[in-house]
Design an enzyme around this catalytic site. Structure first.
Site, PDB file in Angstrom:
ATOM      1  N   SER A 216       0.819  -1.207   0.000  1.00  0.00           N
ATOM      2  CA  SER A 216       0.000   0.000   0.000  1.00  0.00           C
ATOM      3  C   SER A 216       0.860   1.266   0.000  1.00  0.00           C
ATOM      4  CB  SER A 216      -0.974  -0.053   1.174  1.00  0.00           C
ATOM      5  OG  SER A 216      -2.018   0.871   1.010  1.00  0.00           O
TER       6      SER A 216
ATOM      7  N   LYS B 152       0.099  -4.413  -3.625  1.00  0.00           N
ATOM      8  CA  LYS B 152      -1.266  -3.934  -3.390  1.00  0.00           C
ATOM      9  C   LYS B 152      -1.513  -2.690  -4.224  1.00  0.00           C
ATOM     10  CE  LYS B 152      -4.727  -2.742  -0.006  1.00  0.00           C
ATOM     11  NZ  LYS B 152      -4.924  -1.677   0.927  1.00  0.00           N
TER      12      LYS B 152
END
Length: 176
Positions: free
Chosen positions: A79, A104
């Site tokens: 992320s 991600k």
């Protein structure tokens, strides 16, 4: 208990291993503290194309640009941590060391429903400044190596790869 040093560090290590990310704004803020003014941080891409992009606005950095930076990553770096790693790598500000990141690289929003339940939606993806999509691919470090979890062992590995901080910069200059 922080020890006061009489001389500035000659190498910085940013450990993003096992950091599953967090707020997009936090990742952008960290990049603001590390990268030079005008350097790209991230482009956000929605279903219909580019939505937003961020570049460094500040002219001052927390880490002096002449001091080498090594960023430790692994398969649990995800992320906004991936955003930070990609921006540092693409700006050639630091050397990524470890294993491929999680992949991600998405932006999510939580939508509250009338009955107080919620739905989490993926509303966009991260693109690195060099135009690489992060989702499902992750980021490949310039120096691929498996890193142990304990700090002392990592210090030994760093020492074995770099005799001096200057050598870290030389490795960065020859990697792409």
């Amino acid at each position: 208990n922080f020890k006061r040093h009489h001389h500035p560090p000659n190498l910085y290590v940013l450990d993003l291993r096992n950091n599953m990310g967090g707020l997009l704004s936090a990742g952008i803020g960290l990049c603001e503290d590390i990268l030079k003014q005008g350097q790209g941080i991230v482009e956000l891409v929605g279903a219909k194309g580019p939505v937003d992009s961020h570049t460094v606005l500040s002219s001052s950095t927390a880490i002096p640009p002449h001091v080498p930076l090594v960023v430790l990553v692994n398969d649990q770096t995800a992320s906004s941590s991936e955003l930070v790693a990609a921006a540092i790598k693409d700006a050639r500000r630091g050397l990524l060391m470890g294993t491929r990141t999680f992949g991600k690289g998405t932006v999510q929003a939580i939508v509250r429903m009338a009955d107080n339940s919620a739905v989490q939606l993926t509303i966009g993806r991260f693109k690195s400044p060099d135009d690489s999509l992060i989702p499902y691919r992750g980021i490949v470090p310039q120096l691929k190596t498996s890193l142990p979890p304990d700090e002392e062992a990592v210090h030994k590995i760093l020492s074995s790869h770099f005799d001096t901080p200057k050598q870290a910069l030389e490795v960065l200059a020859t990697s792409s």
